[in-house]
Design a protein around this motif. Structure first.
Motif, PDB file in Angstrom:
ATOM      1  N   SER A 229       0.828  -1.212   0.000  1.00 62.32           N
ATOM      2  CA  SER A 229       0.000   0.000   0.000  1.00 62.32           C
ATOM      3  C   SER A 229       0.862   1.261   0.000  1.00 62.32           C
ATOM      4  CB  SER A 229      -0.922   0.002   1.231  1.00 62.32           C
ATOM      5  OG  SER A 229      -0.138   0.065   2.402  1.00 62.32           O
ATOM      6  N   ASN A 230       2.114   1.097  -0.331  1.00 65.27           N
ATOM      7  CA  ASN A 230       3.033   2.239  -0.302  1.00 65.27           C
ATOM      8  C   ASN A 230       3.177   2.854  -1.685  1.00 65.27           C
ATOM      9  OD1 ASN A 230       5.372   3.902  -0.042  1.00 65.27           O
ATOM     10  ND2 ASN A 230       5.916   2.738   1.782  1.00 65.27           N
ATOM     11  N   GLU A 231       3.001   4.169  -1.753  1.00 65.46           N
ATOM     12  CA  GLU A 231       3.055   4.831  -3.061  1.00 65.46           C
ATOM     13  C   GLU A 231       4.442   4.753  -3.692  1.00 65.46           C
ATOM     14  OE1 GLU A 231       1.599   8.825  -2.799  1.00 65.46           O
ATOM     15  OE2 GLU A 231      -0.242   8.144  -1.810  1.00 65.46           O
ATOM     16  N   ALA A 232       5.467   4.573  -2.853  1.00 66.68           N
ATOM     17  CA  ALA A 232       6.825   4.524  -3.394  1.00 66.68           C
ATOM     18  C   ALA A 232       7.133   3.175  -4.029  1.00 66.68           C
ATOM     19  CB  ALA A 232       7.836   4.823  -2.295  1.00 66.68           C
ATOM     20  N   PHE A 233       6.256   2.206  -3.828  1.00 73.99           N
ATOM     21  CA  PHE A 233       6.457   0.889  -4.445  1.00 73.99           C
ATOM     22  C   PHE A 233       5.996   0.948  -5.897  1.00 73.99           C
ATOM     23  CE2 PHE A 233       4.818  -3.399  -5.466  1.00 73.99           C
ATOM     24  CZ  PHE A 233       6.006  -4.114  -5.313  1.00 73.99           C
ATOM     25  N   LEU A 234       6.871   0.589  -6.829  1.00 76.82           N
ATOM     26  CA  LEU A 234       6.534   0.660  -8.255  1.00 76.82           C
ATOM     27  C   LEU A 234       6.266  -0.737  -8.795  1.00 76.82           C
ATOM     28  CD1 LEU A 234       8.887   3.023 -10.308  1.00 76.82           C
ATOM     29  CD2 LEU A 234       6.610   3.473  -9.395  1.00 76.82           C
ATOM     30  N   PRO A 235       4.989  -1.095  -8.982  1.00 72.14           N
ATOM     31  CA  PRO A 235       4.685  -2.431  -9.506  1.00 72.14           C
ATOM     32  C   PRO A 235       5.369  -2.672 -10.857  1.00 72.14           C
ATOM     33  CG  PRO A 235       2.675  -1.268  -8.857  1.00 72.14           C
ATOM     34  CD  PRO A 235       3.784  -0.285  -8.740  1.00 72.14           C
ATOM     35  N   GLU A 236       5.607  -1.572 -11.605  1.00 73.54           N
ATOM     36  CA  GLU A 236       6.247  -1.698 -12.926  1.00 73.54           C
ATOM     37  C   GLU A 236       7.637  -2.326 -12.841  1.00 73.54           C
ATOM     38  OE1 GLU A 236       4.844   0.994 -11.710  1.00 73.54           O
ATOM     39  OE2 GLU A 236       3.417   1.828 -13.152  1.00 73.54           O
ATOM     40  N   MET A 237       8.230  -2.316 -11.642  1.00 74.65           N
ATOM     41  CA  MET A 237       9.591  -2.842 -11.498  1.00 74.65           C
ATOM     42  C   MET A 237       9.612  -4.328 -11.137  1.00 74.65           C
ATOM     43  SD  MET A 237      11.971  -0.668 -12.196  1.00 74.65           S
ATOM     44  CE  MET A 237      13.449  -1.189 -11.307  1.00 74.65           C
ATOM     45  N   ILE A 238       8.431  -4.896 -10.874  1.00 73.46           N
ATOM     46  CA  ILE A 238       8.388  -6.289 -10.418  1.00 73.46           C
ATOM     47  C   ILE A 238       8.987  -7.223 -11.460  1.00 73.46           C
ATOM     48  CG2 ILE A 238       6.838  -8.228  -9.845  1.00 73.46           C
ATOM     49  CD1 ILE A 238       4.945  -6.116  -8.625  1.00 73.46           C
TER      50      ILE A 238
ATOM     51  N   GLY B 100      12.533   4.364  -4.015  1.00 76.56           N
ATOM     52  CA  GLY B 100      11.918   5.111  -2.911  1.00 76.56           C
ATOM     53  C   GLY B 100      11.328   4.207  -1.839  1.00 76.56           C
ATOM     54  N   ILE B 101      10.996   2.982  -2.224  1.00 75.52           N
ATOM     55  CA  ILE B 101      10.399   2.070  -1.244  1.00 75.52           C
ATOM     56  C   ILE B 101      11.400   1.750  -0.130  1.00 75.52           C
ATOM     57  CG2 ILE B 101      11.013  -0.053  -2.502  1.00 75.52           C
ATOM     58  CD1 ILE B 101       7.763   0.601  -0.537  1.00 75.52           C
ATOM     59  N   ALA B 102      12.692   1.914  -0.406  1.00 72.53           N
ATOM     60  CA  ALA B 102      13.683   1.585   0.623  1.00 72.53           C
ATOM     61  C   ALA B 102      14.086   2.795   1.470  1.00 72.53           C
ATOM     62  CB  ALA B 102      14.920   0.971  -0.029  1.00 72.53           C
ATOM     63  N   ASP B 103      13.742   4.016   1.048  1.00 73.06           N
ATOM     64  CA  ASP B 103      14.086   5.153   1.916  1.00 73.06           C
ATOM     65  C   ASP B 103      12.839   5.859   2.440  1.00 73.06           C
ATOM     66  OD1 ASP B 103      13.199   6.911  -0.040  1.00 73.06           O
ATOM     67  OD2 ASP B 103      15.198   7.594  -0.613  1.00 73.06           O
ATOM     68  N   ASP B 104      11.721   5.209   2.210  1.00 70.07           N
ATOM     69  CA  ASP B 104      10.467   5.706   2.744  1.00 70.07           C
ATOM     70  C   ASP B 104      10.571   5.791   4.271  1.00 70.07           C
ATOM     71  OD1 ASP B 104       7.426   5.968   2.026  1.00 70.07           O
ATOM     72  OD2 ASP B 104       7.557   4.736   3.842  1.00 70.07           O
ATOM     73  N   LYS B 105       9.981   6.828   4.851  1.00 71.65           N
ATOM     74  CA  LYS B 105      10.154   7.014   6.293  1.00 71.65           C
ATOM     75  C   LYS B 105       9.455   5.934   7.117  1.00 71.65           C
ATOM     76  CE  LYS B 105      11.441  11.857   6.273  1.00 71.65           C
ATOM     77  NZ  LYS B 105      11.325  12.146   4.799  1.00 71.65           N
ATOM     78  N   ALA B 106       8.412   5.304   6.539  1.00 72.53           N
ATOM     79  CA  ALA B 106       7.758   4.216   7.271  1.00 72.53           C
ATOM     80  C   ALA B 106       8.643   2.965   7.257  1.00 72.53           C
ATOM     81  CB  ALA B 106       6.391   3.907   6.653  1.00 72.53           C
ATOM     82  N   VAL B 107       9.390   2.802   6.163  1.00 73.75           N
ATOM     83  CA  VAL B 107      10.268   1.644   6.052  1.00 73.75           C
ATOM     84  C   VAL B 107      11.520   1.843   6.919  1.00 73.75           C
ATOM     85  CG1 VAL B 107      11.692   0.311   4.436  1.00 73.75           C
ATOM     86  CG2 VAL B 107       9.401   1.049   3.760  1.00 73.75           C
ATOM     87  N   TYR B 108      11.896   3.116   7.074  1.00 74.38           N
ATOM     88  CA  TYR B 108      13.101   3.451   7.847  1.00 74.38           C
ATOM     89  C   TYR B 108      13.154   2.714   9.188  1.00 74.38           C
ATOM     90  CZ  TYR B 108      15.964   6.327  10.997  1.00 74.38           C
ATOM     91  OH  TYR B 108      16.871   6.759  11.922  1.00 74.38           O
ATOM     92  N   ALA B 109      12.016   2.669   9.854  1.00 72.91           N
ATOM     93  CA  ALA B 109      11.997   2.044  11.176  1.00 72.91           C
ATOM     94  C   ALA B 109      12.377   0.570  11.118  1.00 72.91           C
ATOM     95  CB  ALA B 109      10.604   2.210  11.798  1.00 72.91           C
ATOM     96  N   TYR B 110      12.231  -0.027   9.935  1.00 71.88           N
ATOM     97  CA  TYR B 110      12.533  -1.453   9.790  1.00 71.88           C
ATOM     98  C   TYR B 110      13.948  -1.712   9.282  1.00 71.88           C
ATOM     99  CZ  TYR B 110       7.548  -2.272  10.443  1.00 71.88           C
ATOM    100  OH  TYR B 110       6.288  -2.312  10.953  1.00 71.88           O
ATOM    101  N   VAL B 111      14.709  -0.655   8.997  1.00 73.78           N
ATOM    102  CA  VAL B 111      16.027  -0.868   8.389  1.00 73.78           C
ATOM    103  C   VAL B 111      16.931  -1.761   9.252  1.00 73.78           C
ATOM    104  CG1 VAL B 111      18.146   0.232   7.560  1.00 73.78           C
ATOM    105  CG2 VAL B 111      15.921   1.142   6.887  1.00 73.78           C
ATOM    106  N   PRO B 112      16.926  -1.634  10.589  1.00 75.32           N
ATOM    107  CA  PRO B 112      17.743  -2.558  11.381  1.00 75.32           C
ATOM    108  C   PRO B 112      17.360  -4.016  11.120  1.00 75.32           C
ATOM    109  CG  PRO B 112      17.058  -0.703  12.734  1.00 75.32           C
ATOM    110  CD  PRO B 112      16.323  -0.570  11.437  1.00 75.32           C
ATOM    111  N   ASP B 113      16.055  -4.287  11.001  1.00 73.66           N
ATOM    112  CA  ASP B 113      15.624  -5.654  10.681  1.00 73.66           C
ATOM    113  C   ASP B 113      16.080  -6.051   9.289  1.00 73.66           C
ATOM    114  OD1 ASP B 113      13.810  -6.004  13.077  1.00 73.66           O
ATOM    115  OD2 ASP B 113      12.890  -4.236  12.149  1.00 73.66           O
ATOM    116  N   ILE B 114      15.992  -5.091   8.375  1.00 76.95           N
ATOM    117  CA  ILE B 114      16.393  -5.356   6.986  1.00 76.95           C
ATOM    118  C   ILE B 114      17.871  -5.734   6.938  1.00 76.95           C
ATOM    119  CG2 ILE B 114      16.835  -4.191   4.773  1.00 76.95           C
ATOM    120  CD1 ILE B 114      14.127  -2.710   5.214  1.00 76.95           C
ATOM    121  N   ILE B 115      18.702  -4.985   7.682  1.00 77.91           N
ATOM    122  CA  ILE B 115      20.137  -5.278   7.684  1.00 77.91           C
ATOM    123  C   ILE B 115      20.383  -6.692   8.222  1.00 77.91           C
ATOM    124  CG2 ILE B 115      22.355  -4.649   8.714  1.00 77.91           C
ATOM    125  CD1 ILE B 115      21.410  -1.709   8.630  1.00 77.91           C
ATOM    126  N   GLU B 116      19.733  -7.006   9.311  1.00 76.66           N
ATOM    127  CA  GLU B 116      19.936  -8.340   9.891  1.00 76.66           C
ATOM    128  C   GLU B 116      19.472  -9.434   8.953  1.00 76.66           C
ATOM    129  OE1 GLU B 116      19.072  -7.290  14.518  1.00 76.66           O
ATOM    130  OE2 GLU B 116      19.430  -9.382  13.963  1.00 76.66           O
TER     131      GLU B 116
END
Lengths: 459, 314
Positions: free
Chosen positions: A134-143, A328-344
Motif C-alpha cells: 500500500s506504499n506509493e513509493a512501491f513501483l509495480p512496474e519494477m516487479i 523510494g520504497i527503501a528510503d520511505d520514512k515508514a520503512v526506515y523504522a525497519y532498516v535494522p531488521d532489513i540489515i539483519e
C-alpha cells in the motif's frame, strides 16, 4: 591557555552548549583531530576570518553556486551559506562510518531486489506486507525486472548525525536522487584556495576523484546490449531545479552531456539525444528527475520532464537508468523504522550504525505515545522528503501542535515521530552573516541549510 | 553537441549583443535630448530609438505618451519588454546557465557578475547625469564577455554558434538603425542637407560607434552616401553587413568542416555575402534603400531560422 584563545576566536560561534562538542572536551582540552586546527585558529585575527568569508562568498556567487529554495520567490537563487571552519573526522571514526554505510547500502539494495522479486522478507514475517503493497513509493512496474548487476541505488545519501564521542545515528537514507555532492567538491576547492596552509599541516583524504568514480560506476552498469564504450548523459529537470548547479557540475566533471527530457527521444528500440548533426545513442542515463516524471507513457502523463517510451526501453535492457526507478520504497520514512531488521535479514549481522528511535503512528500504541509527547518529538510525513511538511514539537506553538495532532489522528499511517536529538556542535565562523533562521533544527540544502568542508584525516 | 546546447550558445551571444546595442541606442537618444537646437526633433527621436530597438508597438501598448524617462525605463529595466537590457541579460544568463559547462569560467563570470550587478541598479539611481556612465558600463561588460569568449573559448562548434548569434544580431541591429533613418540618407538629401541633417547623420554613426572611424576611412565630412556605404558594404567597418557576413560565413564554414557536412544555411549565407560583395551603392539607391534594407532584414532572419533548423535547435 591556548584553548582560551581558541574560545575567544570562536566566541559566540558555537551554539547549544548541552550537546557533544566535536572539538573541545568538557574539561576544555582539544580533541586530537582538531588540535592543529585549534592552534591555527588561535593565531588568526577575527578580521582575517571576516575577510576570508567575504572572499568565499564572492567565489561562490561568481561560480553560480546557488540553491533555489522552493516557495521562496523573493530569492529564487540563494547562495548556500558556507562556513569556513572545517568539520574534522579522524581516520578511525571514518573507518567505522564507512563500514556502517557500506553494510547499510548493501542491505538496502538486497532489500530492493527482494521486494521486486520473491519478497522473502515479507514471507519471513519480518516486515508487514501492507507496508510495501500500500506504499506509493512501491513501483509495480519494477516487479520481476533485473537491473544490471542487480543494483538499484548506485548513488546514495546517508544522512548521519552525531550525538557523542562514539554515537552516530542515521537520520535517513536517500536512495532516489540524492543531491549535494557538488558542494563537497566546491567547498574543498574553496578551502584549498582560501587556506592552503591548513592543507599542508593536515593529511586530508582527497575528494577530487568523485566524478571519475561516478563515471566508472555509471559505465559499469551499461546495458549488456552495449558493445562499445557506453555513452552517458545526466538528465536534469532544467535550470529552475534547485540542484541544477550540481547536475551541470557533475556532467562537466565527468565529461558527459547534460540533457533535458526534450533533448531525448526513443527510436527503433534505442534512446537518442538530439545533436547538431542529428542524433546520438545514449546507453546510461544518470537521471536527477523523480520517478513520476521519467516517462509520461508509464508514469505521470502530464510530465514534460521525461521521455516517452523510456521505461519500456529500460525494461527491455536497452538503456540503464541510474538510480533505478522504484528505490523510494527503501528510503520511505515508514520503512526506515525497519532498516535494522532489513540489515539483519540480508546480511546476518547486527547493524553497525544505529537508527534514530522511531515511533510509527501506524501502530496504535506508538501513535498514542506520539500524540501524548508531541512537545518533545519531531513528527515527519512518511512520504515527504527534503524537510517539507514536518512538525518540530519543541519549537511549535500549542496551536500548531494541536493542528498537527488532528492531521495525525486523521491518517496515522502517514506519520512517524522521532525524539529531537541533542546534536553535536562544532566551531563555525558566523561573525559576518547568518543566513539560517536562528534555532532552526532542520538542516537541509533544500531548506536553505549551510555547508562546510568535512575533512577525513588519514593516519 | 546537443542541438539545445548550440541553441543556447547562439541565443546567449545574441542577447548579449542586443543588450549592448540597446545601451548604445539609448545613449544616442539621451544625447539628442540634451541638444536643444533641434526643436521638435525631441519626441520624434525617442520614437526613432524605439523603432530601431523594435520596441515602438510594445511601448505604446503600455504608455500613452513618449517621454524620455519612460522610454529609458522601457529600454533598460522593463521586465515585460523582452528586449530591455535587463531582459536581454537575464535571457543571456539563463541560456548560459543551461550550458554552463560549454562556457569557460571567464565567460560565465563575466556574464554572471554583469547580471548580478545590473539587478542591483535601480532606475532611480540614474538621475542627474549618471545614465551615460551606466550605459558605458553595459557596453564594457558586453565587451568583457566577448573578450572572454574570444580569448578563452576552444575553437570548436560552440565557438561558432556563439559567433553566429553575435553577428546575426549585429547585422540585424545595423540594418534597423539604417532603416529608421533611411530617408535622411537618400542622395537627394545631400544637396539640401542642413544642420539638422548633419546632426541626424552623426546620430546614425554614433549608434554604431563609428562617428570617428568614418573620418579615418573617408577623410571627408559626413555624406549620406558614404555613411550608407560604410555601414552596408565596407568590410573594415566591424558593424557593417559585409563585415558581419564575413564572420557568419567563416563560422558556417568552420562548422561544416568540423561536422563533415555542408548545411543549407552555409549556402544561404554564401549567397548573401556574395551579393554584398557584388553590390554597389549606385544600384542600392536606384532600387531603393528602404527596399534593400527591408529585404536584408528578412534574409538575415531567414538565415537565423535556417541555422536553427539545420543544427536541430529544437
Amino acid at each position: 591557555m591556548k584553548n582560551q584563545a581558541v574560545n575567544d576566536q570562536i566566541a559566540g560561534t558555537t551554539h547549544a552548549s548541552a550537546g557533544f562538542d566535536e572539538m573541545v572536551r568538557p574539561d576544555g582540552s582539544i580533541r586530537p583531530a582538531y588540535q592543529k586546527l585549534a592552534d591555527w585558529l588561535s593565531q588568526q585575527s577575527r578580521g582575517l576570518m571576516a575577510k576570508k568569508q567575504e572572499e568565499a562568498e564572492a567565489i561562490f556567487r561568481r561560480l553560480g553556486i546557488t540553491f533555489a529554495v522552493y516557495g521562496d520567490s523573493a530569492s529564487n537563487e540563494r547562495l548556500i551559506p558556507f562556513d569556513l571552519i572545517p568539520r574534522i573526522i579522524s581516520a578511525k571514526e571514518w573507518r567505522f562510518l564507512e563500514r556502517g554505510i557500506e553494510q547499510r547500502v548493501r542491505a538496502l539494495n538486497a532489500f530492493l531486489y527482494d521486494i521486486y522479486h520473491r519478497q522473502e522478507i515479507i514471507r519471513a514475517g519480518r516486515i508487514p506486507a501492507e507496508l510495501i503493497t500500500s506504499n506509493e513509493a512501491f513501483l509495480p512496474e519494477m516487479i520481476g525486472f533485473d537491473p544490471p548487476r542487480k543494483i538499484y541505488s548506485h548513488i546514495i545519501g546517508t544522512d548521519i548525525v552525531r550525538t557523542g564521542e562514539n554515537d552516530f545515528f542515521v537520520l535517513e537514507d536517500n536512495l532516489r536522487t540524492p543531491s549535494g555532492v557538488s558542494y563537497m567538491l566546491e567547498d574543498r576547492e574553496a578551502m584549498m584556495h582560501l587556506f592552503p596552509e591548513l592543507f599542508s599541516a593536515h593529511r586530508v583524504a582527497p575528494v577530487e576523484r568523485y566524478p571519475e568514480l561516478l563515471r566508472q560506476t555509471l559505465e559499469s552498469v551499461a546495458p549488456q546490449s552495449c558493445q562499445d564504450d557506453p555513452t552517458i548523459a545526466v538528465l536534469t529537470p532544467g535550470i529552475y531545479n534547485s540542484a541544477f548547479f550540481e547536475h551541470s557540475f557533475l556532467a562537466d566533471q565527468m565529461g558527459v552531456e547534460l540533457v533535458q527530457g526534450s533533448d531525448l527521444f526513443v527510436e527503433d528500440g534505442a534512446l537518442y539525444m538530439r545533436t547538431i548533426t542529428g542524433k546520438e545513442k545514449v546507453d546510461v542515463l544518470y537521471r536527477r528527475v523523480d520517478d513520476a516524471y521519467l516517462d509520461p507513457l508509464t508514469f505521470r502523463p502530464d510530465s514534460s520532464l521525461g521521455v516517452p517510451g523510456l521505461f519500456d526501453l529500460y525494461r527491455a535492457g536497452r538503456v540503464t537508468i541510474v538510480n533505478a526507478p522504484g528505490t523510494g520504497i527503501a528510503d520511505d520514512k515508514a520503512v526506515y523504522a525497519y532498516v535494522p531488521d532489513i540489515i539483519e535479514f540480508y546480511t546476518g549481522q547486527k547493524p553497525i550504525l544505529q537508527n534514530v528511535p522511531t515511533w510509527r503512528c501506524a501502530i496504535k500504541d506508538e501513535c498514542a505515545h506520539v500524540l501524548q509527547n508531541l512537545e518533545t518529538l519531531v513528527v515527519k510525513e512518511v512520504h515527504g522528503s527534503g524537510g517539507y511538511g514536518m512538525l518540530i514539537g519543541p519549537h511549535a506553538t500549542k496551536a500548531e501542535r494541536a493542528a498537527f495532532a488532528k492531521k495525525i489522528a486523521a491518517k496515522p499511517s502517514n506519520y512517524i515521530a522521532q525524539p529531537t536529538l541533542s546534536l553535536s556542535t562544532c566551531p563555525s565562523n558566523v561573525g559576518t552573516r547568518v543566513a539560517l533562521k536562528k534555532g532552526s533544527l532542520v538542516v537541509n540544502s533544500s531548506q536553505g541549510g549551510g555547508t562546510k568542508d568535512t575533512w577525513v584525516l588519514e593516519d | 553537441m546537443l542541438g539545445r546546447t548550440a541553441a543556447s550558445l547562439f541565443w546567449m551571444s545574441r542577447y548579449i549583443e542586443r543588450a549592448e546595442n540597446i545601451a548604445r541606442l539609448t545613449e544616442v537618444g539621451y544625447r539628442i535630448a540634451l541638444t536643444p537646437d533641434i526643436g521638435s526633433g525631441h519626441r520624434e527621436d525617442w520614437q526613432s530609438t524605439l523603432v530601431a530597438a523594435a520596441g515602438l508597438n510594445p511601448y505604446l501598448e503600455r504608455h500613452a505618451a513618449i517621454t524620455p524617462e519612460k522610454v529609458q525605463h522601457f529600454l533598460l529595466f522593463d521586465r515585460d519588454n523582452p528586449s530591455s537590457v535587463r531582459s536581454c541579460l537575464e535571457t543571456a544568463r539563463n541560456n548560459a546557465r543551461a550550458v554552463r559547462t560549454a562556457l569557460t569560467r571567464e565567460m560565465w563570470e563575466a556574464l554572471n557578475s554583469t547580471y548580478i550587478d545590473f539587478t542591483a541598479v535601480k532606475a532611480s539611481d540614474l538621475g542627474s547625469g549618471k545614465l551615460p556612465e551606466f550605459l558605458d558600463w553595459v557596453r564594457q561588460r558586453s565587451a568583457l564577455f566577448r573578450g572572454s569568449m574570444l580569448g578563452t573559448l576552444l575553437r570548436d562548434e560552440g565557438f561558432h554558434f556563439g559567433q553566429l548569434g553575435a553577428f546575426i544580431e549585429r547585422a540585424d541591429n545595423t540594418a534597423r538603425i539604417l532603416d529608421v533613418k533611411y530617408y535622411v540618407l537618400l542622395p537627394t538629401n545631400e544637396s539640401v542637407g542642413g544642420d539638422l541633417d548633419a546632426f541626424q547623420w552623426e546620430t546614425i554613426l554614433r549608434s554604431v560607434s563609428a562617428h570617428r572611424s568614418y573620418r579615418h576611412v573617408y577623410k571627408d565630412r559626413y555624406r549620406p552616401w558614404n555613411i550608407a556605404e560604410f555601414l552596408i558594404l565596407r568590410q573594415e567597418m566591424p558593424r557593417s553587413f559585409r563585415f558581419c557576413y564575413g564572420w557568419i560565413e567563416r563560422s558556417l564554414e568552420g562548422l561544416s568542416e568540423i561536422l563533415g557536412q555542408s548545411p543549407q544555411s552555409r549556402h544561404d549565407s554564401s549567397a548573401i555575402l556574395s551579393d554584398l560583395k557584388n553590390a554597389s551603392m549606385d544600384e542600392i539607391f536606384q532600387s531603393g534603400l528602404h527596399e534593400f534594407l527591408s529585404a536584408f532584414i528578412k534574409r538575415n532572419n531567414d538565415l537565423s531560422s535556417r541555422i536553427a533548423h539545420d543544427f536541430h535547435f529544437l
